[in-house]
Enzyme design. Sequence first.
Site, mmCIF file in Angstrom:
data_model
loop_
_atom_site.group_PDB
_atom_site.id
_atom_site.type_symbol
_atom_site.label_atom_id
_atom_site.label_comp_id
_atom_site.label_asym_id
_atom_site.label_seq_id
_atom_site.Cartn_x
_atom_site.Cartn_y
_atom_site.Cartn_z
ATOM 1 N N ASP A 69 -0.750 0.925 17.364
ATOM 2 C CA ASP A 69 -0.648 1.129 15.978
ATOM 3 C C ASP A 69 -0.740 0.050 15.240
ATOM 4 O O ASP A 69 -0.456 -1.174 15.577
ATOM 5 C CB ASP A 69 0.493 1.285 15.488
ATOM 6 C CG ASP A 69 1.394 1.161 14.042
ATOM 7 O OD1 ASP A 69 0.588 0.986 13.272
ATOM 8 O OD2 ASP A 69 2.045 1.223 13.718
ATOM 9 N N VAL A 70 -2.461 0.194 14.540
ATOM 10 C CA VAL A 70 -2.578 -0.980 13.715
ATOM 11 C C VAL A 70 -2.354 -1.371 12.775
ATOM 12 O O VAL A 70 -2.531 -2.406 12.281
ATOM 13 C CB VAL A 70 -4.193 -0.360 13.412
ATOM 14 C CG1 VAL A 70 -4.983 0.380 14.331
ATOM 15 C CG2 VAL A 70 -4.512 0.926 12.009
ATOM 16 N N ASN A 96 -11.433 2.423 11.816
ATOM 17 C CA ASN A 96 -11.443 3.227 11.127
ATOM 18 C C ASN A 96 -10.322 4.407 10.626
ATOM 19 O O ASN A 96 -9.869 5.601 8.997
ATOM 20 C CB ASN A 96 -12.283 4.126 11.526
ATOM 21 C CG ASN A 96 -11.327 6.091 11.555
ATOM 22 O OD1 ASN A 96 -12.620 6.533 10.646
ATOM 23 N ND2 ASN A 96 -11.340 6.933 12.801
ATOM 24 N N TYR A 169 -2.684 6.324 -1.289
ATOM 25 C CA TYR A 169 -3.973 6.906 -0.325
ATOM 26 C C TYR A 169 -5.651 6.101 -0.794
ATOM 27 O O TYR A 169 -6.042 5.015 -0.426
ATOM 28 C CB TYR A 169 -4.804 8.496 -0.330
ATOM 29 C CG TYR A 169 -5.764 7.973 0.811
ATOM 30 C CD1 TYR A 169 -5.996 8.780 2.070
ATOM 31 C CD2 TYR A 169 -7.899 8.998 0.118
ATOM 32 C CE1 TYR A 169 -6.932 8.395 2.970
ATOM 33 C CE2 TYR A 169 -8.659 9.042 0.714
ATOM 34 C CZ TYR A 169 -8.230 8.802 2.454
ATOM 35 O OH TYR A 169 -9.239 8.981 3.224
ATOM 36 N N LYS A 173 -7.735 2.546 0.261
ATOM 37 C CA LYS A 173 -9.626 2.779 -0.094
ATOM 38 C C LYS A 173 -10.086 2.000 -1.416
ATOM 39 O O LYS A 173 -11.712 1.483 -0.568
ATOM 40 C CB LYS A 173 -9.957 4.372 -0.555
ATOM 41 C CG LYS A 173 -9.627 5.393 0.926
ATOM 42 C CD LYS A 173 -9.879 4.615 2.018
ATOM 43 C CE LYS A 173 -9.162 5.552 2.951
ATOM 44 N NZ LYS A 173 -9.392 5.521 4.644
#
Length: 271
Positions: A69-70, A96, A169, A173
């Site tokens: 789990d990054v 990613n 989101y 980004k």
Amino acid sequence: MPFDPSRPLQGQKALVTGAASGIGAAIARRFAQAGAAVGINYRSDPGPAEEMAQEIRREGGEALPVKADVSKETDVRDMVAEFLEAFGRIDIVVPNAGIQKDAPFADMTLEQWEAVIGVNLTGQFLTAREAVRHFLKQGADPNVSRATGKIIVVSSVHQLIPWAGHVNYAASKGGSMLMMKSLAQEVADKGIRVNGIAPGAIKTNINRQAWETPDAEQKLLKLVPYGRVGEPDDVAEAAIWLASDASDYVTGTTLFIDGGMSLFPGFREGG
């Protein structure tokens, strides 16, 4: 070893997060075809990652599924340690992994905000930081690559284009973009290249509703001047170039793989 233009990543070791499906899977497969040994990160279900690894091995490549789990620091450290134990060094890292938890802003919960920021931004920070630490420790190998190491941050056109109903989101980004640029600036003199890829409308499961039916696809194409929805391999081809010595003088740059979505096509008729 002699350079083979069909395998520009020959001898390199590449770790791709969120690689069990979608864009990450396409990048991992193409990296393997280009000669790299690949680490295929997944979060929970090992099935797709293991299946892809077996496919790559059958084709003569090297691949290792790695669970993490990054958004968790210990998971990222363990993932990189497992990768290094298997392959001995690390040359390319592609942060990613990403998720969406959409809601109107007034209804967005703290859990939705923190989950998206945790995976999409903190996860990229943790992955990139671990990569830089190991790049510096192992040093450059000119027989493998001109760079000491390469990081390719997968972002989105929404690092540029606001997206109502998806504030968490878009914020993740936008943060990813400036993290990439700031890191590129900081480590360029160490021979480490850091770049970004900003996909637009790509046919993956995360946005299946936006392109699955002809009506949905036609609506989506109003935002894409080039007239088609992208495929994961469109992004993977760009990643190959950024990971190879062909782009050795490129750092701190974002490639928009979006069919022109970031050109604000609503203004084609003069606004």
